[in-house]
Design an enzyme around this catalytic site. Structure first.
Site, PDB file in Angstrom:
ATOM      1  N   GLU A 107       7.610   5.104   1.262  1.00 35.27           N
ATOM      2  CA  GLU A 107       6.409   4.332   1.233  1.00 35.27           C
ATOM      3  C   GLU A 107       6.597   3.020   0.957  1.00 35.27           C
ATOM      4  OE1 GLU A 107       3.735   5.412  -2.113  1.00 35.27           O
ATOM      5  OE2 GLU A 107       2.356   3.675  -1.587  1.00 35.27           O
ATOM      6  N   GLU A 241      -5.130   3.544   0.460  1.00 31.95           N
ATOM      7  CA  GLU A 241      -4.046   4.655   0.532  1.00 31.95           C
ATOM      8  C   GLU A 241      -4.292   5.048   2.192  1.00 31.95           C
ATOM      9  OE1 GLU A 241      -1.957   5.621  -0.932  1.00 31.95           O
ATOM     10  OE2 GLU A 241      -2.397   5.435  -3.446  1.00 31.95           O
TER      11      GLU A 241
HETATM   12 ZN   LIG Z   1       1.642   3.854  -3.310  1.00 30.07          ZN
END
Ligand SMILES: [Zn+2]
Length: 276
Positions: A107, A241
């Site tokens: 990520e 997100e």
């Molecule tokens: Zn994160």
């Protein structure tokens, strides 16, 4: 279990204190005084004498935008593990690498790539853009100082880029996290919600990433009180997100540089409309 996964995988930016950045955070995010473009660091919204005409639609001249590429590369060591204020008398670790795809695309690397694609797009529109970390190596700032740069610059907004890591079957799509306890107060919270709704609209229309199937009950909005990066913001701020890295369809998009460019354009369009 889902809540626990969410807290540990990604967004889970522990709360922060409103103090100045730690030495490490300062080194990762240069102060305004050390900027190579000090005049751009001043968030002057009035046009300069040489800019008598208003900027064209979609232009961001004079705007100051801070992008937070969430997490950092380092996952171990005393610095990254040390506890920082989390609000309400609690503490949390400084930071982490975040989640990853099932093929181990991390990520922090996605966030870094997406943040830079967005920075490029915003700069082309005339904005002054600053990132909360200088590179995708080593440690970035702790979560309790991620909003500090935006606050110091009196930025027009802060956008934190993340991707989620839910293992729930069929969980996919983007959502936008909002803080319900921002340092900037209710006015800044309301502006942040407007920004989130604008982003939701444009991402849905332009990127092929659906609204979250597992967060927000179809709204793709997630109000929370445990996200330090947002809680300590005194300017409009949202945490993206951008998709669920553990979902194969989402991962195919998130790992595509072409898609990231498309997403950057969409985010910049939403920001331009929000600031218009
Ligand atoms: Zn994160």
């Amino acid at each position: 279990m889902l809540a626990a996964l969410l807290l540990t995988s990604c967004a889970a930016a522990p709360p922060a204190d409103p103090e100045r950045p730690s030495p490490a955070a300062t080194s990762a995010a240069p102060s305004p005084a050390s900027s190579s473009t000090p005049t751009q660091a001043t968030p002057t919204k009035a046009p300069s004498p040489s800019q008598s005409a208003p900027p064209a639609a979609g232009r961001l001249d004079g705007r100051v935008i801070v992008i937070d590429p969430g997490h950092n590369r380092n996952s171990d060591g005393p610095f990254i593990r040390h506890k920082v204020p989390a609000g309400n008398g609690k503490t949390k670790p400084c930071n982490s690498t975040g989640t990853a795809t099932n093929a181990d695309y991390a990520e922090h690397a996605y966030n870094w790539a997406q943040a830079n694609a967005l920075a490029k797009e915003l700069r082309e529109r005339g904005a002054t853009v600053r990132l909360t970390r200088a590179d995708d190596a080593g440690n970035g700032p702790c979560v309790n100082t991620r909003a500090s740069l935006a606050n110091q610059l009196h930025a027009d907004l802060l956008i934190s880029i993340h991707a989620d890591g839910s293992f729930s079957k069929g969980a996919r799509g983007f959502h936008v996290i909002l803080s319900t306890v921002m340092a900037g107060g209710s006015g800044v919270e309301a502006e942040s919600k407007k920004l989130a709704e604008q982003i939701r609209s444009v991402l849905t229309a332009q990127t092929g990433m659906p609204r979250s199937t597992y967060i927000g009950r179809g709204t793709a909005l997630s109000p929370r009180s445990d996200i330090a990066t947002l809680n300590f913001a005194k300017v409009p701020a949202v945490m993206m997100e951008m998709g669920n890295m553990r979902n194969a369809k989402d991962a195919a998009l998130l790992t595509s540089s072409a898609w990231r460019t498309k997403a950057a354009t969409a985010l910049a369009d939403a920001i331009s409309e929000f600031l218009d």
